[in-house]
Scaffold this motif. Structure first.
Motif, short mmCIF file in Angstrom:
data_model
loop_
_atom_site.label_atom_id
_atom_site.label_comp_id
_atom_site.label_asym_id
_atom_site.label_seq_id
_atom_site.Cartn_x
_atom_site.Cartn_y
_atom_site.Cartn_z
N ASP A 78 0.66 -1.20 0.11
CA ASP A 78 -0.02 0.44 0.03
C ASP A 78 0.90 0.98 0.40
O ASP A 78 0.66 2.36 -0.38
CB ASP A 78 -1.17 -0.30 1.34
CG ASP A 78 -2.07 -0.96 1.03
OD1 ASP A 78 -2.27 -1.33 0.15
OD2 ASP A 78 -2.27 -1.38 2.83
N GLU A 79 2.33 1.40 0.75
CA GLU A 79 3.24 2.36 0.92
C GLU A 79 4.60 1.81 1.42
O GLU A 79 4.47 0.70 1.40
CB GLU A 79 2.53 3.06 2.21
CG GLU A 79 3.06 4.31 1.99
CD GLU A 79 2.73 5.24 3.37
OE1 GLU A 79 3.57 6.60 3.52
OE2 GLU A 79 1.89 5.39 3.46
N ILE A 80 5.19 2.34 0.47
CA ILE A 80 6.15 1.62 0.30
C ILE A 80 7.27 2.72 1.35
O ILE A 80 7.55 3.94 1.14
CB ILE A 80 7.13 2.27 -0.68
CG1 ILE A 80 6.80 1.84 -2.20
CG2 ILE A 80 8.85 1.56 -0.81
CD1 ILE A 80 7.50 1.33 -3.32
N HIS A 81 7.46 2.22 2.35
CA HIS A 81 8.74 2.77 3.61
C HIS A 81 9.90 3.19 3.19
O HIS A 81 10.29 2.52 2.56
CB HIS A 81 8.45 1.58 5.09
CG HIS A 81 8.13 2.71 6.31
ND1 HIS A 81 9.46 2.63 6.85
CD2 HIS A 81 6.98 3.42 7.19
CE1 HIS A 81 9.29 3.64 8.31
NE2 HIS A 81 7.93 3.59 8.19
N ASP A 82 10.26 4.60 4.04
CA ASP A 82 11.79 4.86 4.06
C ASP A 82 12.62 4.26 4.15
O ASP A 82 13.99 4.41 4.72
CB ASP A 82 11.76 6.07 4.35
CG ASP A 82 10.88 7.63 3.79
OD1 ASP A 82 10.54 6.98 2.22
OD2 ASP A 82 10.53 7.76 4.46
N ASN A 83 12.52 3.25 5.40
CA ASN A 83 13.17 2.11 6.05
C ASN A 83 13.88 1.00 4.86
O ASN A 83 14.58 -0.15 5.93
CB ASN A 83 12.49 1.50 7.94
CG ASN A 83 12.65 2.78 8.01
OD1 ASN A 83 13.13 3.39 7.89
ND2 ASN A 83 12.42 2.64 9.38
N ILE A 84 13.22 1.08 3.91
CA ILE A 84 13.67 -0.51 3.24
C ILE A 84 14.56 0.20 2.21
O ILE A 84 13.98 1.44 1.45
CB ILE A 84 12.38 -0.28 2.33
CG1 ILE A 84 11.33 -0.75 3.08
CG2 ILE A 84 13.35 -2.11 1.31
CD1 ILE A 84 9.77 -1.61 2.95
N TRP A 85 15.92 -0.12 2.35
CA TRP A 85 16.62 0.63 1.47
C TRP A 85 17.13 -0.86 0.17
O TRP A 85 17.34 -2.41 0.98
CB TRP A 85 18.68 0.47 1.89
CG TRP A 85 18.78 1.45 2.70
CD1 TRP A 85 18.96 3.01 1.92
CD2 TRP A 85 18.11 1.91 3.04
NE1 TRP A 85 19.49 3.73 3.07
CE2 TRP A 85 18.56 3.45 3.82
CE3 TRP A 85 17.37 1.78 5.13
CZ2 TRP A 85 18.21 4.09 4.83
CZ3 TRP A 85 16.60 2.16 6.21
CH2 TRP A 85 17.47 3.42 5.99
N VAL A 86 17.54 -0.69 -1.05
CA VAL A 86 17.58 -1.68 -2.24
C VAL A 86 19.14 -1.78 -3.01
O VAL A 86 19.32 -0.53 -3.37
CB VAL A 86 16.48 -1.56 -3.23
CG1 VAL A 86 16.37 -2.27 -3.94
CG2 VAL A 86 14.74 -1.89 -2.75
N VAL A 87 19.65 -2.35 -3.22
CA VAL A 87 20.98 -2.41 -3.92
C VAL A 87 20.67 -3.90 -4.75
O VAL A 87 20.57 -5.02 -4.68
CB VAL A 87 22.40 -2.63 -3.07
CG1 VAL A 87 21.74 -3.82 -2.04
CG2 VAL A 87 23.46 -2.55 -3.58
N GLN A 88 21.21 -3.45 -6.01
CA GLN A 88 21.49 -4.70 -6.86
C GLN A 88 23.49 -4.67 -7.44
O GLN A 88 23.17 -3.70 -7.88
CB GLN A 88 19.90 -3.32 -8.59
CG GLN A 88 20.80 -5.15 -9.45
CD GLN A 88 21.43 -5.05 -10.07
OE1 GLN A 88 22.36 -4.63 -10.72
NE2 GLN A 88 21.20 -6.61 -9.57
N GLU A 89 23.61 -5.54 -7.12
CA GLU A 89 24.80 -6.02 -6.70
C GLU A 89 25.26 -7.36 -6.68
O GLU A 89 23.60 -7.77 -6.63
CB GLU A 89 24.76 -5.58 -5.70
CG GLU A 89 26.28 -6.09 -4.85
CD GLU A 89 27.22 -4.87 -6.22
OE1 GLU A 89 28.14 -5.26 -7.04
OE2 GLU A 89 27.12 -3.05 -5.88
N THR A 90 26.30 -8.12 -6.96
CA THR A 90 26.24 -9.36 -7.23
C THR A 90 27.67 -9.79 -6.63
O THR A 90 28.34 -10.76 -6.38
CB THR A 90 26.41 -9.67 -8.79
OG1 THR A 90 27.37 -8.95 -9.03
CG2 THR A 90 25.62 -9.42 -8.99
N SER A 91 28.20 -8.45 -5.63
CA SER A 91 29.45 -8.65 -5.18
C SER A 91 28.63 -8.41 -3.47
O SER A 91 28.82 -7.72 -3.22
CB SER A 91 30.15 -7.02 -5.44
OG SER A 91 30.87 -7.22 -4.02
N MET A 92 29.13 -9.29 -2.89
CA MET A 92 28.83 -9.67 -1.64
C MET A 92 30.29 -8.56 -0.79
O MET A 92 30.05 -7.49 0.31
CB MET A 92 29.64 -10.74 -0.68
CG MET A 92 28.82 -10.48 0.13
SD MET A 92 26.87 -10.86 0.63
CE MET A 92 26.65 -12.24 0.50
#
Length: 461
Positions: A141-155
């Motif tokens: 319903d709403e995307i919270h500001d406490n979620i970070w997304v990273v598109q990455e394949t390097s651990m």
């Protein structure tokens, strides 16, 4: 100085060989050897004193338990399978067939935790940021500001992100797409890279100064097993499996390992346009609600056990005349061999001929049947369909049926009967001598009989 060498490791059992082989001599699997680069250190290096600081030794009685220190997501079925929520210093792996809903469920978990004021990092090696955002727009319903997304394949880069953001929950989707620089040139998904990444995530989760919950997505093989070495399952605290048929909306979340809860616990979800919807009362979901005492032929009710929970399930059957030499036997949620066995018992011990009848069996809601306790209900469903006489929806059947036609005891019968009483059932048929003398149940009549014929006679007398 370290010498680099190449070995081949079986992705099924971990067997090592200096040359590639088509068939593993240890587990007999074909085409499972993968090239791995290792360091062959000199024997003198093993005598060196480790530079890693030793952790202090504690008495077991003085160690603080984290068992009750959990993050409650509010997704009831997920929390139930996890043992009451996510333990803050735990590492969990979840696997399923492609399209079963792994990423969808984890995005919902991330949102629920973020709403509680906790930080979440969602690291994906399979999807782009925009793909994850599109899914979030669809199911949240709403995307919270406490979620970070990273598109990455390097651990290594993900570790840097963890240091910068300091999340409470780290989600890795999926571990077979990540690599660590120290293990190059081994490719992503190889046993070396997968285990190195998993061990680094374990270190992040178990950090005594800053514990974090980590959830890993693991890919599934064609044989419906978690991809990679068995060591990966040993390393994590919890292994979750989403069970689903591609054409069904029902999803089962099974805990095949849980150090903080019950192994074998099962939760149920319904896949919808808004994501995975928790089925909080499965006993209502897996049976048909009929108004005004309506009775339908071919329908019976029983109780199955999934984990620690008793669930009322409806068995439906359809019996029709066949116009071919070989009648059809279809069990949508029941094995065909098991169905043929129960039909043979009914013909021989119940004196009902089905040699010229097609028999089709299914369960309401698509529940897959794994146990013997439903056998009497399946047979009585067929009897009801043959006679074209319905059985009262306040009656249930719980028993295995032997080849002799005798009713056999089943495990956890008392908890099954209590679930029926809770749901307002009036009568249940069970095997004779199933309970200790003097056992009583409130609000429900327990009819204990010895044979299948006695049940048929008692129901249709």
């Amino acid at each position: 100085m370290a010498k680099v060498k190449t070995v081949y490791v079986c992705s099924k059992c971990g067997y090592e060989t200096p040359k590639w082989m088509g068939k593993c001599p240890d587990c007999a699997a074909w085409n499972t050897f993968e090239e791995t680069i290792v360091d062959n250190r000199s024997s003198s290096s093993s005598l060196k004193v480790s530079s890693t600081p030793r952790k202090p030794v504690q008495k077991l009685s003085e160690v603080t338990s984290s068992k009750s220190d959990r993050i409650i997501t509010g997704i009831n079925e997920f929390d139930r399978v996890m043992g009451g929520g996510i333990v803050k210093d735990s590492i969990t792996i979840i696997t399923a067939r492609p399209g079963a809903g792994k990423s969808t469920l984890l995005l919902q978990v991330a949102d629920s935790i973020a709403q509680k004021g906790k930080k979440v990092v969602y690291a994906s090696g399979e999807e782009s940021d925009s793909q994850i955002k599109n899914r979030a727009d669809r199911i949240l319903d709403e995307i919270h500001d406490n979620i970070w997304v990273v598109q990455e394949t390097s651990m290594d880069n993900v570790i840097d992100v963890v240091k910068d953001i300091d999340p409470d929950l780290l989600i890795i989707d999926s571990i077979q797409t990540f690599t660590m620089e120290a293990s190059l040139p081994a490719r992503a998904g190889s046993p070396t890279q997968t285990m190195e990444c998993a061990n680094e995530l374990l270190r992040i989760a178990k950090d005594s100064k800053r514990p974090r919950a980590v959830i890993i997505v693991g890919q599934m093989t064609k044989s419906d097993e978690l991809a990679g070495l068995r060591a990966l399952e040993h390393l994590v605290d919890t292994v979750l499996i989403i069970e689903a048929d591609s054409d069904e909306q029902l999803r089962g979340l099974l805990s095949s390992k849980n150090r903080f809860g019950s192994t074998g616990e099962m939760g149920f979800f319904q896949m919808s346009e808004k994501g995975m919807v928790s089925i909080d009362n499965p006993s209502e979901f897996f049976m048909t609600k009929r108004e005004g005492g309506e009775i339908v032929s071919g329908s019976t009710l029983t109780v199955i056990k999934e984990g620690s929970r008793a669930i009322i399930t409806e068995i439906e059957s359809l019996v029709s005349k066949t116009f071919t030499p070989y009648p059809t036997r279809i069990g949508e949620t029941l094995g065909k061999d098991k169905l043929n066995t129960l039909i043979s018992i009914l013909e021989q011990r119940g004196s009902i001929n089905l040699y010229d009848k097609n028999v089709i069996i299914k369960t309401t809601g698509g529940m897959r049947i794994r146990e013997q306790a439903i056998n009497l209900a399946v047979i009585m469903s067929i009897v009801s369909s043959v006679k074209q006489k319905g059985i009262d929806s306040n009656i249930a059947f719980i028993a295995d049926v032997g080849l002799t036609g005798e009713l056999k005891k089943v495990p956890s019968l008392e908890s099954r009967v209590k679930e029926l009483a809770r749901m307002g059932f009036k009568k249940v048929y069970v095997p004779k001598d199933s309970f200790a003398k003097g056992t009583k149940f409130s609000g429900i009549e327990v009819v204990a009989l010895k044979t299948l014929n006695e049940v048929i006679y008692n129901v249709y007398k």
